[in-house]
Design a protein around this motif. Structure first.
Motif, PDB file in Angstrom:
ATOM      1  N   ARG A 161      82.852  -9.272 -46.587  1.00 57.85           N
ATOM      2  CA  ARG A 161      83.369 -10.453 -47.207  1.00 57.85           C
ATOM      3  C   ARG A 161      81.990 -10.550 -46.590  1.00 57.85           C
ATOM      4  NH1 ARG A 161      86.486  -8.657 -43.119  1.00 57.85           N
ATOM      5  NH2 ARG A 161      88.812  -8.534 -43.815  1.00 57.85           N
ATOM      6  N   ALA A 162      80.474 -10.510 -48.255  1.00 56.15           N
ATOM      7  CA  ALA A 162      79.990 -10.706 -48.799  1.00 56.15           C
ATOM      8  C   ALA A 162      79.300 -10.784 -49.583  1.00 56.15           C
ATOM      9  CB  ALA A 162      78.511 -10.534 -46.975  1.00 56.15           C
ATOM     10  N   ASN A 163      78.301 -11.835 -50.535  1.00 59.73           N
ATOM     11  CA  ASN A 163      77.870 -11.700 -51.739  1.00 59.73           C
ATOM     12  C   ASN A 163      77.015  -9.830 -51.760  1.00 59.73           C
ATOM     13  OD1 ASN A 163      76.745 -14.816 -51.795  1.00 59.73           O
ATOM     14  ND2 ASN A 163      78.517 -13.774 -51.986  1.00 59.73           N
ATOM     15  N   ILE A 164      75.926  -9.659 -50.597  1.00 60.99           N
ATOM     16  CA  ILE A 164      75.145  -8.279 -50.668  1.00 60.99           C
ATOM     17  C   ILE A 164      75.516  -7.718 -49.611  1.00 60.99           C
ATOM     18  CG2 ILE A 164      72.935  -7.420 -50.681  1.00 60.99           C
ATOM     19  CD1 ILE A 164      71.568 -10.436 -51.142  1.00 60.99           C
ATOM     20  N   ALA A 165      76.016  -6.294 -49.684  1.00 53.98           N
ATOM     21  CA  ALA A 165      76.360  -5.382 -48.539  1.00 53.98           C
ATOM     22  C   ALA A 165      75.403  -3.906 -49.451  1.00 53.98           C
ATOM     23  CB  ALA A 165      77.966  -4.992 -49.254  1.00 53.98           C
ATOM     24  N   LEU A 170      78.142   2.224 -42.842  1.00 56.12           N
ATOM     25  CA  LEU A 170      78.179   1.135 -41.432  1.00 56.12           C
ATOM     26  C   LEU A 170      77.018  -0.058 -42.891  1.00 56.12           C
ATOM     27  CD1 LEU A 170      76.742   0.333 -38.478  1.00 56.12           C
ATOM     28  CD2 LEU A 170      74.938  -0.504 -40.005  1.00 56.12           C
ATOM     29  N   VAL A 171      77.778  -0.605 -42.890  1.00 60.69           N
ATOM     30  CA  VAL A 171      77.547  -2.132 -43.193  1.00 60.69           C
ATOM     31  C   VAL A 171      76.358  -3.191 -42.682  1.00 60.69           C
ATOM     32  CG1 VAL A 171      78.660  -3.642 -45.166  1.00 60.69           C
ATOM     33  CG2 VAL A 171      79.451  -1.549 -44.436  1.00 60.69           C
ATOM     34  N   VAL A 172      75.196  -3.650 -43.885  1.00 57.19           N
ATOM     35  CA  VAL A 172      74.565  -4.757 -43.534  1.00 57.19           C
ATOM     36  C   VAL A 172      74.853  -5.863 -44.226  1.00 57.19           C
ATOM     37  CG1 VAL A 172      72.349  -5.438 -42.383  1.00 57.19           C
ATOM     38  CG2 VAL A 172      73.015  -3.307 -42.401  1.00 57.19           C
ATOM     39  N   SER A 173      75.142  -7.407 -43.953  1.00 53.89           N
ATOM     40  CA  SER A 173      75.870  -7.500 -45.516  1.00 53.89           C
ATOM     41  C   SER A 173      75.149  -9.267 -45.251  1.00 53.89           C
ATOM     42  CB  SER A 173      77.549  -8.169 -45.161  1.00 53.89           C
ATOM     43  OG  SER A 173      77.669  -8.888 -43.573  1.00 53.89           O
ATOM     44  N   ALA A 174      75.313  -9.400 -46.814  1.00 55.45           N
ATOM     45  CA  ALA A 174      74.083 -10.908 -45.309  1.00 55.45           C
ATOM     46  C   ALA A 174      75.175 -11.573 -46.728  1.00 55.45           C
ATOM     47  CB  ALA A 174      72.741 -10.673 -46.429  1.00 55.45           C
ATOM     48  N   ASN A 175      74.457 -12.781 -47.361  1.00 51.33           N
ATOM     49  CA  ASN A 175      74.862 -14.409 -48.231  1.00 51.33           C
ATOM     50  C   ASN A 175      73.186 -14.621 -49.479  1.00 51.33           C
ATOM     51  OD1 ASN A 175      77.586 -14.000 -48.568  1.00 51.33           O
ATOM     52  ND2 ASN A 175      77.642 -15.432 -46.799  1.00 51.33           N
ATOM     53  N   LEU A 206      70.671 -14.431 -56.898  1.00 54.33           N
ATOM     54  CA  LEU A 206      71.597 -13.149 -56.408  1.00 54.33           C
ATOM     55  C   LEU A 206      70.426 -12.035 -56.506  1.00 54.33           C
ATOM     56  CD1 LEU A 206      73.976 -12.257 -54.268  1.00 54.33           C
ATOM     57  CD2 LEU A 206      74.979 -11.635 -56.748  1.00 54.33           C
ATOM     58  N   HIS A 207      69.915 -11.841 -57.650  1.00 49.86           N
ATOM     59  CA  HIS A 207      69.567 -10.695 -58.143  1.00 49.86           C
ATOM     60  C   HIS A 207      68.440 -10.453 -57.929  1.00 49.86           C
ATOM     61  CE1 HIS A 207      67.667  -7.891 -61.376  1.00 49.86           C
ATOM     62  NE2 HIS A 207      68.101  -7.899 -61.510  1.00 49.86           N
ATOM     63  N   SER A 208      67.284 -11.400 -58.039  1.00 47.74           N
ATOM     64  CA  SER A 208      66.031 -11.460 -57.156  1.00 47.74           C
ATOM     65  C   SER A 208      65.499 -11.016 -55.279  1.00 47.74           C
ATOM     66  CB  SER A 208      65.167 -13.010 -58.083  1.00 47.74           C
ATOM     67  OG  SER A 208      65.782 -13.733 -56.885  1.00 47.74           O
ATOM     68  N   VAL A 209      66.786 -11.396 -55.030  1.00 48.03           N
ATOM     69  CA  VAL A 209      67.030 -11.619 -53.509  1.00 48.03           C
ATOM     70  C   VAL A 209      67.530  -9.707 -53.439  1.00 48.03           C
ATOM     71  CG1 VAL A 209      68.427 -11.542 -51.609  1.00 48.03           C
ATOM     72  CG2 VAL A 209      67.722 -13.894 -53.107  1.00 48.03           C
ATOM     73  N   GLY A 231      75.873  -2.614 -52.416  1.00 43.17           N
ATOM     74  CA  GLY A 231      77.397  -3.520 -53.301  1.00 43.17           C
ATOM     75  C   GLY A 231      77.709  -4.663 -53.354  1.00 43.17           C
ATOM     76  N   GLY A 232      78.423  -5.160 -54.326  1.00 43.59           N
ATOM     77  CA  GLY A 232      78.115  -6.576 -53.919  1.00 43.59           C
ATOM     78  C   GLY A 232      78.572  -7.746 -55.446  1.00 43.59           C
ATOM     79  N   GLN A 233      78.406  -8.931 -56.155  1.00 41.84           N
ATOM     80  CA  GLN A 233      78.280  -9.289 -57.456  1.00 41.84           C
ATOM     81  C   GLN A 233      77.474  -8.555 -58.026  1.00 41.84           C
ATOM     82  OE1 GLN A 233      78.829 -13.360 -57.537  1.00 41.84           O
ATOM     83  NE2 GLN A 233      81.095 -13.521 -55.354  1.00 41.84           N
ATOM     84  N   PHE A 234      76.016  -8.370 -57.223  1.00 39.40           N
ATOM     85  CA  PHE A 234      75.009  -8.431 -58.000  1.00 39.40           C
ATOM     86  C   PHE A 234      75.525  -6.636 -59.288  1.00 39.40           C
ATOM     87  CE2 PHE A 234      73.946  -5.663 -54.480  1.00 39.40           C
ATOM     88  CZ  PHE A 234      73.536  -4.728 -55.140  1.00 39.40           C
ATOM     89  N   GLU A 235      75.875  -5.997 -58.701  1.00 46.48           N
ATOM     90  CA  GLU A 235      76.838  -4.597 -59.138  1.00 46.48           C
ATOM     91  C   GLU A 235      77.463  -5.021 -60.601  1.00 46.48           C
ATOM     92  OE1 GLU A 235      77.583  -0.764 -56.937  1.00 46.48           O
ATOM     93  OE2 GLU A 235      78.517  -2.429 -56.441  1.00 46.48           O
TER      94      GLU A 235
END
Length: 1012
Positions: free
Chosen positions: A649-653, A793-798, A804-807, A830-834
């Motif tokens: 449940r986050a932008n970046i996984a 194991l997932v490290v998630s972030a928004n 998004l891409h540069s982050v 994983g996430g939207q950037f993919e």
């Protein structure tokens, strides 16, 4: 048109096209098993069985205390019912291998996180939570499930009613009653039997044994055995009572205890219709509920966002149409010509609605957005035709009567004159839009309806321009009286033509002064373009937040509930927040694999004086002040899209795969420590897969043998006496409740009590469990996540305030530089950037192919490579405006913005075609080059300005209101097209004549001339 209106009224309406990934969820009740046992004995066999199935692209799982969830994701485009059949067939082989006491693996009702359409709460002042839960279970749930289109109803919160037999081992020992004897009595204590039929006195009687009861006292009087000639009843060795089942979750609304009911819809059903039907049934039901019970249906209602979004896009469509009318009237100065041109809009739009319906698509913000972006272009073909016919009719009328041609001939020749240009220009726009149809996955599902609506609308407008427009022009514009009144062009048209002629002559005499600054502008725009951030989709403006709040693993459900209540209180203290609704833990049959230490909170808000960014900063700062929690801030639909793309449940996984959970958790925290300070990164969390306290009962086999207790009997004792096991169903009318047998709480809720629990020996006596086993405090994982048969194991972030891409690139660089991965461990992102990377790559490749096809179409029309090249000059000219439009707005290159550029390239070539085809026509008539350029450019000025202005101004409502719900995705497209059309039109009417002149002077045209 009548059929189109009828179709539009009866079509389904939704916020987005159907974005549901074809996913099948396998749920298994593991009867209190520890997570590592669930993984080994339940989850792994299921994963192995389904992994090789046809069309499976990903298998994810979560093993927790007493449950297993396996998500089987199939390739996009797979029929979901076929996918369910495939999984069902694979599960047949697994069921036989399931351990004893583990439930049969079942498929969750067909829906998805995107199918959750409705949350409501149930609260009362005096009615207790058990009664409230029973109302939800037996009064409300069946009514909602009986509503067409509903897939699943999940209830969380309240006290789940249960009939309990709480055995006292000391009394059982006194009376010599074993746990198996008591269990057998419980299994039979509430059952009916059937006898034969008796026919007597002319009547027929059915004989029944009626032993079924819901009276605890009667149940307690059930006979168990006879000891020393005296009957022993259940009441003698146990307490029979009505109590609350072990809680799996809590729910609250505005920080007050409540029941939360979640409703999911079936695929391809109308959200608005389903929601309306549910609300009507709930309204009718209110009269039958206790007077103090209130139902709140405004917690999360997807229909609200749909209605708001669709209304906003419809308003943009209407406002755009009004601006088109104004432009047409100002330029043409004639009501009749305006009406003829405008007829293309409703006919084209209704035609596209019919085609969408034939394709099985619904009306949503994407299809409406496609129509809105097209609305300015829909009248372009008609404008060009009407303007040319109108001009030629006036010119013909000004000739002496003897030299005049018939109106039919004039209209036919005028239409024929621009027919090829219209046809090719429209084909080029359609070709430019084709890359959209090569997108796959969720982005393809979302954006293809926009492309279909745009292309079909445009194609319909072409048919109208080639058939209806000439006919209406002949009927409405050819009378002598009308032409006498309209012998002159409008005031605006005359002045524009005179001013343009002067400026064009100056430009042709000062070519370098014009060309070099434009080249400089193009270079500057490319430099600006290289600095843009990249993102997948713009943020939605839903007017609601979804908070994921996690406490330390091992935290009790009660403590998690108290922390969740504190979070709600803090949220309600923010002025913009209207209401909160919280779900801590999970409900029965809930396909969210939430553990007792996690909660989801829906926050509804209304922005007043503060900006959204300021409000979100306030939310995060309030949450940061609460000790012992980790949190993620998202929006309902955005949160669900993230979950569908990456399972998080986050932008970046950041997914870490390995085998040792402790080592993975340690590495996850290392990754967090290295990335947490990256600018723009917020809500950084490590998935809490850690060791939590366990009480382990380890059998001493020698002592078990001494007392004659088998391992099966030992395990059965732990299951029934300590864990509790359902023995029977108790009926209250149509309502069914479980009858549970276990030891009283003195022996189940404390470590010392467990040690003193008495187990049956071979000779009917009892000994404490501590005599035959070691009862120790230990630890084990709280949950185990897996993906494609590997622990994960997932490290998630928004991301906030940055692209998004540069982050993601900075995260990758930091992880590669600072984290040493042991053998057998790997990191995936994983996430939207993919989706953004994949979509951008596909759009780039297909756009290059589309440009090549456009070049071939231009060559086919002009039979000259250099003339085709002149027309393609519009593309860099359009690029300048599109880039500056992004710079002045979001500064972010998203997928919608890229599609805006693609659309822009198609539209921009139309102007070049109109100019060059006119130059060619005049040269063939024998005009000199200089006269050709001035005369041809003047001739085409009005249609070029009208088509560009109608296409551009129709987009102003969308471009200016990008913050409104429903406009978020179309707005970047509109901004790019608007900016690009302004620069390409202004520069095109000067640059094309200059380049055409230069190429002709170099001997590339049949005729040459000098500039005077």
């Amino acid at each position: 048109m009548v059929f189109g209106i009828y179709t539009a009224k009866n079509m389904d309406i939704d916020v987005f096209p159907d974005l549901t990934a074809p996913t099948v969820i396998v749920m298994t009740d593991a009867h209190g098993m520890a997570p590592e046992e669930v993984e080994r004995l339940v989850t792994y066999p299921i994963e192995t069985a389904v992994n090789g199935a046809m069309g499976v692209r990903r298998v994810r799982s979560s093993s927790g205390l007493g449950f297993s969830f396996v998500w089987v994701d199939f390739d996009w485009g797979t029929d979901v019912y076929k996918a369910r059949q495939v999984v069902s067939e694979k599960l047949i082989t697994v069921q036989e291998a399931m351990p004893e006491n583990v439930g049969e693996p079942i498929l969750a009702p067909q829906s998805s996180v995107m199918g959750e359409i409705f949350f409501m709460s149930l609260q009362a002042d005096s009615t207790d939570l058990m009664t409230l839960r029973s109302i939800a279970e037996w009064d409300i749930q069946p009514v909602i499930l009986a509503t067409g289109g509903v897939s699943q109803v999940t209830i969380i919160g309240g006290d789940y009613k249960q009939y309990q037999v709480l055995a006292d081992p000391l009394k059982m020992n006194f009376y010599g009653v074993s746990i198996n004897e008591l269990a057998n009595a419980c299994r039979e204590m509430s059952q009916n039997s059937t006898g034969k039929i008796v026919r007597e006195h002319g009547n027929e009687y059915v004989v029944r044994g009626v032993a079924r009861t819901s009276n605890p006292e009667e149940l307690g009087n059930t006979f168990v055995k006879t000891v020393n000639g005296k009957p022993i009843r259940v009441n003698d060795v146990a307490e029979v009572k009505i109590g609350s089942a072990v809680k799996m979750g809590y729910a609250s609304h505005n920080a007050k205890k409540s029941i939360i009911i979640s409703v999911s819809k079936q695929p391809k059903t109308n959200t608005l219709d389903v929601t309306e039907n549910i609300e009507q049934k709930l309204e009718a039901m209110k009269a039958t509920l206790p007077p103090d019970v209130t139902i709140n249906t405004k917690i999360f209602r997807q229909a609200d966002f749909i209605e708001t979004s669709v209304n906003n896009v419809q308003r943009a469509l209407l406002e755009g149409a009004v601006l088109v009318i104004v432009i047409l009237f100002l330029f043409l100065g004639s009501f009749r010509t305006t009406v003829i041109s405008l007829l293309a809009i409703p006919i084209s739009l209704l035609g596209s609605v019919i085609v969408l319906n034939i394709f099985g698509l619904n009306i949503n913000t994407m299809s409406l957005g496609g129509m809105t972006i097209a609305i300015g272009s829909l009248v372009d073909d008609a404008i060009i035709d009407v303007e040319n016919v109108y001009k030629r009719l006036r010119q013909n009328f000004q000739l002496p009567k003897g030299e005049r041609q018939s109106a039919f001939a004039v209209v036919y020749e005028a239409s024929k004159e621009i027919r090829a240009s219209i046809l090719n220009a429209t084909l080029i726009i359609i070709v430019a839009f084709m890359p959209l149809f090569f997108l796959s996955g969720m982005e393809g599902r979302m954006l293809k309806p926009l492309g279909i609506a745009y292309i079909v609308s445009l194609f319909m407008s072409l048919i109208v321009a080639m058939t209806l427009t000439p006919l209406l022009s002949k009927m409405m514009l050819s009378s002598d009286n009308y032409l006498l009144r309209k012998s002159k062009e409008s005031w605006l048209a005359r002045n524009l033509t005179v001013g343009y002629e002067r400026s064009l002559i100056w430009v042709l005499n000062h070519k370098k002064v014009v060309v070099f600054p434009i080249l400089g502008l193009f270079v500057v725009s490319l430099f600006i373009f290289s600095g843009f951030g990249r993102s997948f989709l713009p943020e939605f403006n839903e007017g609601a937040l979804t908070l994921s709040v996690i406490t330390q693993p091992g935290t009790s459900l009660h403590e998690s509930d108290k922390l969740g209540e504190l979070v709600e209180t803090e949220m309600l203290s923010i002025p913009e927040v209207n209401s909160t609704a919280r779900r801590t833990g999970r409900g029965e049959l809930d396909t969210h694999s939430q553990s007792t230490n996690s909660a989801e909170i829906d926050v509804n808000f209304t922005l007043n004086d503060r900006e959204l960014e300021t409000f979100l900063h306030d939310v995060r700062s309030k949450l940061s002040g609460i000790p012992g929690i980790a949190f993620t801030v998202g929006q309902p639909l955005g949160h669900r899209i993230d979950h569908m793309l990456s399972g998080t449940r986050a932008n970046i996984a950041i997914k870490l795969f390995g085998s040792d959970l402790n080592r993975m958790f340690q590495m996850g925290n290392e990754i967090k420590s290295h990335i947490v300070d990256i600018d723009g990164l917020v809500d950084v969390n490590v998935e809490q897969q850690v060791e939590i306290p366990q009480i382990q009962i380890r059998p001493n086999r020698d002592m078990l043998a001494f007392y004659g207790i088998s391992i099966h009997e030992f395990n059965e004792f732990v299951d029934i006496a300590l864990g509790g096991e359902k023995m029977a169903d108790i009926y209250e009318g149509q309502q069914t409740y479980d009858l549970l047998l276990r030891y009283k709480t003195d022996y189940t809720d404390q470590l010392e009590g467990i040690k003193n629990a008495l187990i049956d020996t071979y000779d009917g006596k009892k000994v404490p469990i501590s005599e035959v086993a070691e009862v120790v405090s230990a630890s084990g994982p709280n949950s185990i996540s897996r993906e494609n048969v590997k622990r994960k194991l997932v490290v998630s972030a928004n991301v906030a305030g940055r692209d998004l891409h540069s982050v993601v690139e900075e995260i990758k660089q930091s992880v590669n530089e600072n984290i040493d991965l042991p053998e057998g461990y790997r990191v995936e992102y994983g996430g939207q950037f993919e989706s953004e990377e994949k979509a951008s790559r596909m759009l780039l490749l297909t756009s290059i192919a589309a440009l090549f096809v456009i070049f071939l179409l231009l060559f086919q029309e002009f039979k000259n490579f250099k003339l085709a090249g002149i027309i393609l000059l519009n593309l860099p000219l359009a690029l300048i405006g599109g880039i500056f439009a992004i710079m002045l707005t979001s500064g972010m290159l998203s997928i919608p913005a890229i599609i805006g550029f693609i659309t822009l390239f198609g539209i921009a070539t139309r102007n070049g075609i109109l100019l060059v085809s006119r130059y060619q026509s005049l040269e063939q008539q024998g005009e000199k080059l200089y006269d050709t350029l001035v005369h041809g450019s003047k001739d085409r000025l009005l249609p070029i300005l009208m088509t560009a202005l109608t296409a551009a101004l129709a987009l102003i409502p969308l471009a200016a209101n990008g913050d409104l719900p429903g406009n978020e995705i179309q707005s970047p497209m509109a901004q790019v097209i608007l900016g690009g059309l302004l620069t390409s039109t202004i520069l095109n009417i000067y640059v094309v004549p200059i380049v055409y002149y230069a190429l002709s002077k170099n001997g590339n045209s049949k005729k040459k001339d000098n500039v005077h």
